[in-house]
Design a protein around this motif. Structure first.
Motif, mmCIF file in Angstrom:
data_model
loop_
_atom_site.group_PDB
_atom_site.id
_atom_site.type_symbol
_atom_site.label_atom_id
_atom_site.label_comp_id
_atom_site.label_asym_id
_atom_site.label_seq_id
_atom_site.Cartn_x
_atom_site.Cartn_y
_atom_site.Cartn_z
ATOM 1 N N THR A 67 0.854 -1.188 0.000
ATOM 2 C CA THR A 67 0.000 0.000 0.000
ATOM 3 C C THR A 67 0.890 1.238 0.000
ATOM 4 O OG1 THR A 67 -0.106 0.047 2.398
ATOM 5 C CG2 THR A 67 -1.862 -1.153 1.248
ATOM 6 N N ALA A 68 0.336 2.329 -0.453
ATOM 7 C CA ALA A 68 1.123 3.560 -0.552
ATOM 8 C C ALA A 68 1.546 4.072 0.810
ATOM 9 C CB ALA A 68 0.336 4.632 -1.297
ATOM 10 N N SER A 69 0.912 3.568 1.867
ATOM 11 C CA SER A 69 1.332 3.988 3.204
ATOM 12 C C SER A 69 2.765 3.532 3.471
ATOM 13 C CB SER A 69 0.391 3.418 4.267
ATOM 14 O OG SER A 69 0.412 2.007 4.214
ATOM 15 N N ALA A 70 3.270 2.660 2.588
ATOM 16 C CA ALA A 70 4.643 2.186 2.728
ATOM 17 C C ALA A 70 5.657 3.198 2.184
ATOM 18 C CB ALA A 70 4.817 0.851 2.027
ATOM 19 N N ARG A 87 11.032 -1.859 5.906
ATOM 20 C CA ARG A 87 11.465 -1.215 7.146
ATOM 21 C C ARG A 87 11.463 0.296 6.958
ATOM 22 N NH1 ARG A 87 10.147 -4.825 9.625
ATOM 23 N NH2 ARG A 87 11.393 -6.462 10.503
ATOM 24 N N GLN A 88 11.124 0.984 8.033
ATOM 25 C CA GLN A 88 11.206 2.443 8.019
ATOM 26 C C GLN A 88 12.576 2.836 8.539
ATOM 27 O OE1 GLN A 88 7.744 3.745 10.310
ATOM 28 N NE2 GLN A 88 6.939 4.548 8.395
ATOM 29 N N ASN A 89 13.120 3.913 7.988
ATOM 30 C CA ASN A 89 14.388 4.415 8.483
ATOM 31 C C ASN A 89 14.432 5.900 8.177
ATOM 32 O OD1 ASN A 89 17.181 5.239 8.616
ATOM 33 N ND2 ASN A 89 17.650 3.063 8.833
ATOM 34 N N SER A 94 16.183 11.096 5.573
ATOM 35 C CA SER A 94 16.652 12.442 5.878
ATOM 36 C C SER A 94 17.950 12.723 5.112
ATOM 37 C CB SER A 94 16.860 12.580 7.387
ATOM 38 O OG SER A 94 17.400 13.844 7.677
ATOM 39 N N ALA A 95 18.842 11.735 5.110
ATOM 40 C CA ALA A 95 20.112 11.894 4.390
ATOM 41 C C ALA A 95 19.868 12.067 2.892
ATOM 42 C CB ALA A 95 21.013 10.684 4.653
#
Ligand SMILES: [Zn+2]
Length: 142
Positions: A67-70, A87-89, A94-95
């Motif tokens: 899903t686009a929430s990914a 996984r979220q990071n 940010s980098a």
């Protein structure tokens, strides 16, 4: 005899429900298997509509869908077995945002796919290596 046709919206809604309930990347076949009376072709058509609408994203290297929430997640895909994990990071994104800004780009959305080898395949390779006798080539120059 009257044929009952499923409305595209209904199929799209059902496909999204399956994807949200499983909370992991799924192939079109896995989605179709979770639904009754919906063919693989209907699932592919629904996925096409959902991708166009921005509700679904395709992980191209493993041909799975999320899903686009990914968005802002990193998809790690095993090159050997196709296993995929999200996984979220925030630090990584940010980098990348900083990198893009330095080049004059403003990030609207980002989704990263990483081609890798999963721990199960690495372990399987290790077992294979430990049980396989070392090959010693004997070259005869007679
Ligand atoms: Zn693997």
């Amino acid at each position: 005899m009257m044929t009952v046709r499923r409305k595209p919206y209904s199929t799209d809604h059902n496909v999204l429900n399956v994807m949200e309930s499983k909370k992991r990347p799924l192939s079109a076949y896995q989605i179709a298997d979770a639904l009754t009376r919906i063919t693989h072709t209907q699932v592919y058509r629904a996925l096409d509509r959902l991708i166009l609408a921005g509700s679904v994203r395709k992980i191209t290297s493993c041909n799975h869908f999320v899903t686009a929430s990914a968005a802002h997640e990193i998809a790690m895909v095993c090159k050997r077995c196709g296993y995929c994990e999200l996984r979220q990071n925030d630090a990584a994104f940010s980098a990348l945002g900083t990198l893009c800004a330095a080049q004059g780009f403003t990030v609207r959305e980002a989704f990263i796919e990483i081609s890798a080898i999963c721990s199960n395949c690495v372990e399987a390779d290790g077992k294979l290596c430990s049980t396989t006798p070392n090959k010693t080539e004997t070259i005869s120059h007679d």
